[in-house]
Write a protein that holds these residues in place. Sequence first.
Motif, PDB file in Angstrom:
ATOM      1  N   SER A 150      86.907  86.185  26.566  1.00 42.25           N
ATOM      2  CA  SER A 150      86.409  87.050  27.592  1.00 42.25           C
ATOM      3  C   SER A 150      87.641  87.399  28.354  1.00 42.25           C
ATOM      4  N   TYR A 151      87.715  88.419  29.200  1.00 38.53           N
ATOM      5  CA  TYR A 151      88.624  88.705  30.078  1.00 38.53           C
ATOM      6  C   TYR A 151      89.062  87.849  31.342  1.00 38.53           C
ATOM      7  N   PHE A 152      87.959  87.252  31.662  1.00 37.04           N
ATOM      8  CA  PHE A 152      88.046  86.284  32.811  1.00 37.04           C
ATOM      9  C   PHE A 152      86.901  85.262  32.612  1.00 37.04           C
ATOM     10  N   ASN A 153      87.090  84.313  33.465  1.00 36.34           N
ATOM     11  CA  ASN A 153      85.904  83.415  33.438  1.00 36.34           C
ATOM     12  C   ASN A 153      85.525  83.051  34.876  1.00 36.34           C
ATOM     13  N   PHE A 154      84.195  82.158  34.868  1.00 36.03           N
ATOM     14  CA  PHE A 154      83.952  81.431  36.024  1.00 36.03           C
ATOM     15  C   PHE A 154      84.091  80.327  36.271  1.00 36.03           C
ATOM     16  N   LEU A 155      84.594  79.865  37.289  1.00 38.49           N
ATOM     17  CA  LEU A 155      84.912  78.461  37.399  1.00 38.49           C
ATOM     18  C   LEU A 155      83.805  77.783  38.280  1.00 38.49           C
ATOM     19  N   VAL A 156      83.369  76.519  37.774  1.00 38.13           N
ATOM     20  CA  VAL A 156      82.391  75.926  38.625  1.00 38.13           C
ATOM     21  C   VAL A 156      82.524  74.418  38.484  1.00 38.13           C
ATOM     22  N   LYS A 157      81.837  73.670  39.378  1.00 36.58           N
ATOM     23  CA  LYS A 157      82.253  72.414  39.592  1.00 36.58           C
ATOM     24  C   LYS A 157      81.138  71.365  38.700  1.00 36.58           C
ATOM     25  N   ASP A 158      80.025  72.073  38.460  1.00 36.31           N
ATOM     26  CA  ASP A 158      78.794  71.228  37.836  1.00 36.31           C
ATOM     27  C   ASP A 158      78.419  72.291  36.826  1.00 36.31           C
ATOM     28  N   ILE A 159      79.174  72.121  35.473  1.00 35.53           N
ATOM     29  CA  ILE A 159      78.682  72.963  34.576  1.00 35.53           C
ATOM     30  C   ILE A 159      77.366  72.661  33.909  1.00 35.53           C
ATOM     31  N   ASP A 160      76.864  71.321  33.853  1.00 34.48           N
ATOM     32  CA  ASP A 160      75.458  71.317  33.211  1.00 34.48           C
ATOM     33  C   ASP A 160      74.470  71.851  34.276  1.00 34.48           C
ATOM     34  N   THR A 161      74.592  71.704  35.248  1.00 36.92           N
ATOM     35  CA  THR A 161      73.520  72.388  36.260  1.00 36.92           C
ATOM     36  C   THR A 161      73.514  73.906  36.320  1.00 36.92           C
ATOM     37  N   ILE A 162      74.591  74.630  36.114  1.00 31.49           N
ATOM     38  CA  ILE A 162      74.882  75.875  35.818  1.00 31.49           C
ATOM     39  C   ILE A 162      74.172  76.256  34.639  1.00 31.49           C
ATOM     40  N   TYR A 163      74.632  75.733  33.485  1.00 26.64           N
ATOM     41  CA  TYR A 163      74.032  75.738  32.255  1.00 26.64           C
ATOM     42  C   TYR A 163      72.640  75.901  32.116  1.00 26.64           C
ATOM     43  N   HIS A 164      72.041  74.779  32.804  1.00 27.82           N
ATOM     44  CA  HIS A 164      70.450  74.620  32.828  1.00 27.82           C
ATOM     45  C   HIS A 164      69.828  75.778  33.448  1.00 27.82           C
ATOM     46  N   GLU A 165      70.245  75.956  34.703  1.00 27.58           N
ATOM     47  CA  GLU A 165      69.758  77.366  35.383  1.00 27.58           C
ATOM     48  C   GLU A 165      69.798  78.603  34.627  1.00 27.58           C
ATOM     49  N   LEU A 166      70.805  78.971  34.090  1.00 26.52           N
ATOM     50  CA  LEU A 166      71.063  80.006  33.411  1.00 26.52           C
ATOM     51  C   LEU A 166      69.980  80.045  32.105  1.00 26.52           C
ATOM     52  N   ASN A 167      69.738  78.911  31.479  1.00 23.41           N
ATOM     53  CA  ASN A 167      68.837  78.916  30.147  1.00 23.41           C
ATOM     54  C   ASN A 167      67.568  78.859  30.852  1.00 23.41           C
ATOM     55  N   SER A 168      67.270  78.200  31.670  1.00 24.95           N
ATOM     56  CA  SER A 168      65.919  77.999  32.285  1.00 24.95           C
ATOM     57  C   SER A 168      65.343  79.534  32.583  1.00 24.95           C
ATOM     58  N   SER A 169      66.360  80.277  33.129  1.00 26.65           N
ATOM     59  CA  SER A 169      65.776  81.565  33.492  1.00 26.65           C
ATOM     60  C   SER A 169      65.797  82.781  32.516  1.00 26.65           C
ATOM     61  N   GLY A 170      66.116  82.275  31.352  1.00 28.71           N
ATOM     62  CA  GLY A 170      66.348  83.229  30.163  1.00 28.71           C
ATOM     63  C   GLY A 170      67.408  83.740  29.844  1.00 28.71           C
ATOM     64  N   VAL A 171      68.422  83.418  30.565  1.00 29.69           N
ATOM     65  CA  VAL A 171      69.762  84.189  30.118  1.00 29.69           C
ATOM     66  C   VAL A 171      70.156  83.573  28.727  1.00 29.69           C
ATOM     67  N   LYS A 172      70.731  84.326  27.763  1.00 29.73           N
ATOM     68  CA  LYS A 172      71.331  83.978  26.851  1.00 29.73           C
ATOM     69  C   LYS A 172      72.637  83.350  26.879  1.00 29.73           C
ATOM     70  N   THR A 173      72.867  82.108  26.528  1.00 32.12           N
ATOM     71  CA  THR A 173      74.191  81.303  26.437  1.00 32.12           C
ATOM     72  C   THR A 173      74.486  80.751  25.108  1.00 32.12           C
ATOM     73  N   THR A 174      75.664  80.503  24.887  1.00 35.98           N
ATOM     74  CA  THR A 174      76.106  79.542  23.660  1.00 35.98           C
ATOM     75  C   THR A 174      75.959  78.199  24.321  1.00 35.98           C
ATOM     76  N   GLU A 175      76.258  77.115  23.291  1.00 32.44           N
ATOM     77  CA  GLU A 175      76.246  75.908  23.684  1.00 32.44           C
ATOM     78  C   GLU A 175      77.494  75.434  24.485  1.00 32.44           C
ATOM     79  N   ILE A 176      77.390  74.434  25.188  1.00 33.93           N
ATOM     80  CA  ILE A 176      78.602  73.611  25.958  1.00 33.93           C
ATOM     81  C   ILE A 176      79.461  73.198  24.997  1.00 33.93           C
TER      82      ILE A 176
END
Length: 139
Positions: free
Chosen positions: A70-96
């Motif tokens: 990707s051309y840029f990324n989003f920086l987070v402090k707690d990747i597991d929480t963000i991953y869980h939030e996106l997945n639980s709301s139906g956003v398509k993601t790859t695995e961590i």
Amino acid sequence: MIKVGSIFIPVTNIEQATEWYEKHLGVKKIEGWGEGAGFYFPDSDTQLGLIEVEETQPSEFVVKGDRKNSYFNFLVKDIDTIYHELNSSGVKTTEIEDFNGMKHFDFFDLDMNAFSVVDEPVDSPFHRDNVKMMQQNRK
């Protein structure tokens, strides 16, 4: 001094994209104009712009073969929480994935724009605190 001001993302439906980005990324709308709208992140200086386009356009480039970045990324402090939030709301993601201590995953918006999320380890030269020290030492 030059800083990143805004990042612009092509979307095919500005109204739907506005709702999606507000819901999933927590951005707040500043103002709309003709074919676009500007947003701010509550904890960042960088702004986000959505621009309505007629056809989907890539938000990533080919590195080699079928490997993309990707051309840029989003920086987070707690990747597991963000991953869980996106997945639980139906956003398509790859695995961590773990890349030498840096965790990352990709997620996709309504137009299948791909975005990377990263969490740098504290000992990485790219960790935000280490970059801040380099910036302060070079002023």
